[in-house]
Design an enzyme around this catalytic site. Sequence first.
Site, PDB file in Angstrom:
ATOM      1  N   ASP A   1      -7.093   4.408  -4.278  1.00 14.60           N
ATOM      2  CA  ASP A   1      -7.740   4.278  -2.965  1.00 14.60           C
ATOM      3  C   ASP A   1      -8.325   5.675  -2.711  1.00 14.60           C
ATOM      4  O   ASP A   1      -8.557   6.435  -3.677  1.00 14.60           O
ATOM      5  CB  ASP A   1      -6.718   3.856  -1.890  1.00 14.60           C
ATOM      6  CG  ASP A   1      -7.380   3.385  -0.590  1.00 14.60           C
ATOM      7  OD1 ASP A   1      -7.783   2.218  -0.510  1.00 14.60           O
ATOM      8  OD2 ASP A   1      -7.526   4.194   0.354  1.00 14.60           O
TER       9      ASP A   1
ATOM     10  N   LYS B   1       0.855  -1.192   0.000  1.00 13.24           N
ATOM     11  CA  LYS B   1       0.000   0.000   0.000  1.00 13.24           C
ATOM     12  C   LYS B   1       0.882   1.230   0.000  1.00 13.24           C
ATOM     13  O   LYS B   1       2.015   1.177   0.461  1.00 13.24           O
ATOM     14  CB  LYS B   1      -0.864   0.015   1.266  1.00 13.24           C
ATOM     15  CG  LYS B   1      -2.098   0.873   1.164  1.00 13.24           C
ATOM     16  CD  LYS B   1      -3.236   0.120   0.517  1.00 13.24           C
ATOM     17  CE  LYS B   1      -4.432   0.996   0.233  1.00 13.24           C
ATOM     18  NZ  LYS B   1      -5.581   0.192  -0.209  1.00 13.24           N
TER      19      LYS B   1
HETATM   20  P1  NDP Z   1     -12.945   7.997  -2.519  1.00 14.35           P
HETATM   21  O1  NDP Z   1     -11.860   8.974  -2.346  1.00 14.35           O
HETATM   22  O2  NDP Z   1     -13.513   7.765  -3.862  1.00 14.35           O
HETATM   23  O3  NDP Z   1     -14.153   8.330  -1.541  1.00 14.35           O
HETATM   24  C1  NDP Z   1     -13.988   8.403  -0.162  1.00 14.35           C
HETATM   25  C2  NDP Z   1     -15.290   8.805   0.476  1.00 14.35           C
HETATM   26  O4  NDP Z   1     -15.178   8.660   1.886  1.00 14.35           O
HETATM   27  C3  NDP Z   1     -15.641  10.272   0.225  1.00 14.35           C
HETATM   28  O5  NDP Z   1     -17.012  10.430   0.222  1.00 14.35           O
HETATM   29  C4  NDP Z   1     -14.984  10.948   1.435  1.00 14.35           C
HETATM   30  O6  NDP Z   1     -15.565  12.197   1.760  1.00 14.35           O
HETATM   31  C5  NDP Z   1     -15.244   9.943   2.523  1.00 14.35           C
HETATM   32  N1  NDP Z   1     -14.151  10.053   3.507  1.00 14.35           N
HETATM   33  C6  NDP Z   1     -12.839   9.790   3.305  1.00 14.35           C
HETATM   34  N2  NDP Z   1     -12.118  10.047   4.404  1.00 14.35           N
HETATM   35  C7  NDP Z   1     -12.999  10.483   5.305  1.00 14.35           C
HETATM   36  C8  NDP Z   1     -12.873  10.917   6.637  1.00 14.35           C
HETATM   37  N3  NDP Z   1     -11.674  10.940   7.260  1.00 14.35           N
HETATM   38  N4  NDP Z   1     -14.012  11.286   7.281  1.00 14.35           N
HETATM   39  C9  NDP Z   1     -15.212  11.255   6.653  1.00 14.35           C
HETATM   40  N5  NDP Z   1     -15.389  10.868   5.372  1.00 14.35           N
HETATM   41  C10 NDP Z   1     -14.305  10.492   4.729  1.00 14.35           C
HETATM   42  O7  NDP Z   1     -12.361   6.620  -1.911  1.00 14.35           O
HETATM   43  P2  NDP Z   1     -12.864   5.121  -2.166  1.00 14.35           P
HETATM   44  O8  NDP Z   1     -14.332   5.085  -2.350  1.00 14.35           O
HETATM   45  O9  NDP Z   1     -11.993   4.527  -3.198  1.00 14.35           O
HETATM   46  O10 NDP Z   1     -12.456   4.429  -0.784  1.00 14.35           O
HETATM   47  C11 NDP Z   1     -13.365   4.350   0.304  1.00 14.35           C
HETATM   48  C12 NDP Z   1     -12.922   3.247   1.261  1.00 14.35           C
HETATM   49  O11 NDP Z   1     -12.898   1.988   0.566  1.00 14.35           O
HETATM   50  C13 NDP Z   1     -11.510   3.401   1.844  1.00 14.35           C
HETATM   51  O12 NDP Z   1     -11.490   2.839   3.136  1.00 14.35           O
HETATM   52  C14 NDP Z   1     -10.656   2.532   0.923  1.00 14.35           C
HETATM   53  O13 NDP Z   1      -9.472   2.105   1.555  1.00 14.35           O
HETATM   54  C15 NDP Z   1     -11.612   1.385   0.677  1.00 14.35           C
HETATM   55  N6  NDP Z   1     -11.375   0.559  -0.497  1.00 14.35           N
HETATM   56  C16 NDP Z   1     -11.283   1.121  -1.749  1.00 14.35           C
HETATM   57  C17 NDP Z   1     -11.089   0.322  -2.842  1.00 14.35           C
HETATM   58  C18 NDP Z   1     -11.070   0.866  -4.234  1.00 14.35           C
HETATM   59  O14 NDP Z   1     -10.994   0.075  -5.169  1.00 14.35           O
HETATM   60  N7  NDP Z   1     -11.159   2.174  -4.445  1.00 14.35           N
HETATM   61  C19 NDP Z   1     -10.905  -1.143  -2.712  1.00 14.35           C
HETATM   62  C20 NDP Z   1     -11.103  -1.630  -1.370  1.00 14.35           C
HETATM   63  C21 NDP Z   1     -11.305  -0.800  -0.313  1.00 14.35           C
HETATM   64  P3  NDP Z   1     -14.756  13.556   1.467  1.00 14.35           P
HETATM   65  O15 NDP Z   1     -14.730  13.660  -0.033  1.00 14.35           O
HETATM   66  O16 NDP Z   1     -15.555  14.611   2.121  1.00 14.35           O
HETATM   67  O17 NDP Z   1     -13.401  13.385   2.055  1.00 14.35           O
HETATM   68  O1  2IT Z   2      -7.943  -1.479  -0.505  1.00 17.95           O
HETATM   69  C1  2IT Z   2      -7.916  -1.969  -1.651  1.00 17.95           C
HETATM   70  O2  2IT Z   2      -8.067  -3.187  -1.827  1.00 17.95           O
HETATM   71  C2  2IT Z   2      -7.729  -1.071  -2.789  1.00 17.95           C
HETATM   72  N1  2IT Z   2      -7.661   0.137  -2.602  1.00 17.95           N
HETATM   73  C3  2IT Z   2      -7.609  -1.630  -4.177  1.00 17.95           C
HETATM   74  C4  2IT Z   2      -6.209  -2.120  -4.437  1.00 17.95           C
HETATM   75  C5  2IT Z   2      -5.924  -2.543  -5.858  1.00 17.95           C
HETATM   76  O3  2IT Z   2      -4.740  -2.835  -6.102  1.00 17.95           O
HETATM   77  O4  2IT Z   2      -6.806  -2.598  -6.703  1.00 17.95           O
END
Ligand code: NDP
Ligand code: 2IT
Length: 446
Positions: free
Chosen positions: A166, A126
């Site tokens: 992420d 990561k």
């Molecule tokens: P994005 O940046 O697309 O969206 C994040 C969302 O969460 C936004 O709405 C953001 O609001 C909110 N958020 C983030 N940090 C905070 C905080 N500290 N407090 C309140 N709200 C918060 O990220 P993703 O959707 O890609 O990721 C979301 C979660 O999913 C994370 O935990 C990530 O690690 C996990 N994840 C993502 C994957 C992927 O493929 N993208 C795969 C597996 C897990 P704001 O814009 O206001 O900050």
């Molecule tokens: O937390 C996760 O699994 C991710 N942000 C996706 C990682 C990836 O390599 O697609």
Amino acid sequence: MDTKIQETYDTVVRRNPGEAEFHQSVKEVFESLSPVLERNPQYVDAAVLERICEPERQIIFRVPWMDDNNNVQINRGFRVEFSSVLGPYKGGLRFHPSVYLGIIKFLGFEQIFKNSLTGMPIGGGKGGSDFDPRGRSEGEIMRFCQSFMTELYRHLGEYTDVPAGDIGVGGREIGFLFGQYKRITNRYESGVLTGKGITWGGSLVRTEATGYGTVMFTQEMLKAKGESLDGRKVIVSGSGNVAIYATEKATQLGATVIACSDSSGYVVDEDGLDLELMKQIKEVERARVSEYAARRGGRARFAESGSIWDVPCDIALPCATQNELNADHARTLIKNGVVAVSEGANMPCTPEAVALLQDAGIAFAPGKAANAGGVATSALEMQQNASRDSWDFEYTEERLQDIMVGIHQNCAETAEEYGAPGNYVLGANIAGFTKVADAVIALGVI
Ligand code: NDP
Ligand code: 2IT
């Protein structure tokens, strides 16, 4: 925890001071492992726990860039290459002001076992930066990404380390990162990053995969109880990549998603979220969630204070960030009759919340199982890049569905085998861990 595990955990805390999230993620896995070590003394003899908790390599670097006012800005970049026993390091990059080594290590640690569960040949890693993309112009984002990659590129490669997105890193950022990698190396090495655009080496379904996969896993959990998503009221926290596509799949499966959020507050729309409007606001305009309520007239309400988990629902999908759902939230959800909670985000529920939900008999899916669809589809993207092929949406989604059904089955069967039917936390941790542990031993002391 038994004595050996407790000692190893204490050592992790001592050797990694101040990294609360990393400690939390190690403890969460360790709490499942006593029966595994009892059955497999070779894991203790080979010091597997100690070896797994120490990243193979940790890279920290300066990221200098010029903002639009010609001021020099300095951020810190990270890549923690945690484990490569099952494949090249694989895992996303997070750009968020809260990022520090402890967050990257928790995410990297979690990624090892998640990637193991996918059944794909990928190790765990990561990275990211404390860079805050909020309010930055496209030019600033591009210059930051270019500077970040100028340092990171030397550590990457399709057989070495393959980042993706992420929080704060989506298709736009992957484009700038890939462009700079290509320029520096003079190689069109598609398999070095995933989450790419469809016309330049990306895979269909990768954008949707994490959210879709979380809902597919939820559907499997409900099926195991003779239930389904049809007609259910769902709440999704966050409104980013994972939240939006969890909403899309839940809606396709007959549920009504009535609320979502961002760091400024949450919106409730009892008729069901208008997803096209939400995508326009979040993916195109990159605006705040309150904008949604403003454009829905009187049909939706925005709440600046309070918690999204106060909204009564049948199914809760935390899809924003770590530790966003605590014990009080869990009590409220239970009181309001929630039947399932699935972690779309990484470690969004505190340990106290997880314990309360499990004790109340609520189906609970840990992130390393429920959100594995994203990285699994990244591995499918790598497979397409390696064979210079591209698959259609339907076929790729079927592959994702098969993987999520497989992860659910593996977790359920492992939990059963260890005398804890329905305990997906135990099932995911043990199934993810044993595969990694066996490979650690097979590859020798390296
Ligand atoms: P994005 O940046 O697309 O969206 C994040 C969302 O969460 C936004 O709405 C953001 O609001 C909110 N958020 C983030 N940090 C905070 C905080 N500290 N407090 C309140 N709200 C918060 O990220 P993703 O959707 O890609 O990721 C979301 C979660 O999913 C994370 O935990 C990530 O690690 C996990 N994840 C993502 C994957 C992927 O493929 N993208 C795969 C597996 C897990 P704001 O814009 O206001 O900050
Ligand atoms: O937390 C996760 O699994 C991710 N942000 C996706 C990682 C990836 O390599 O697609």
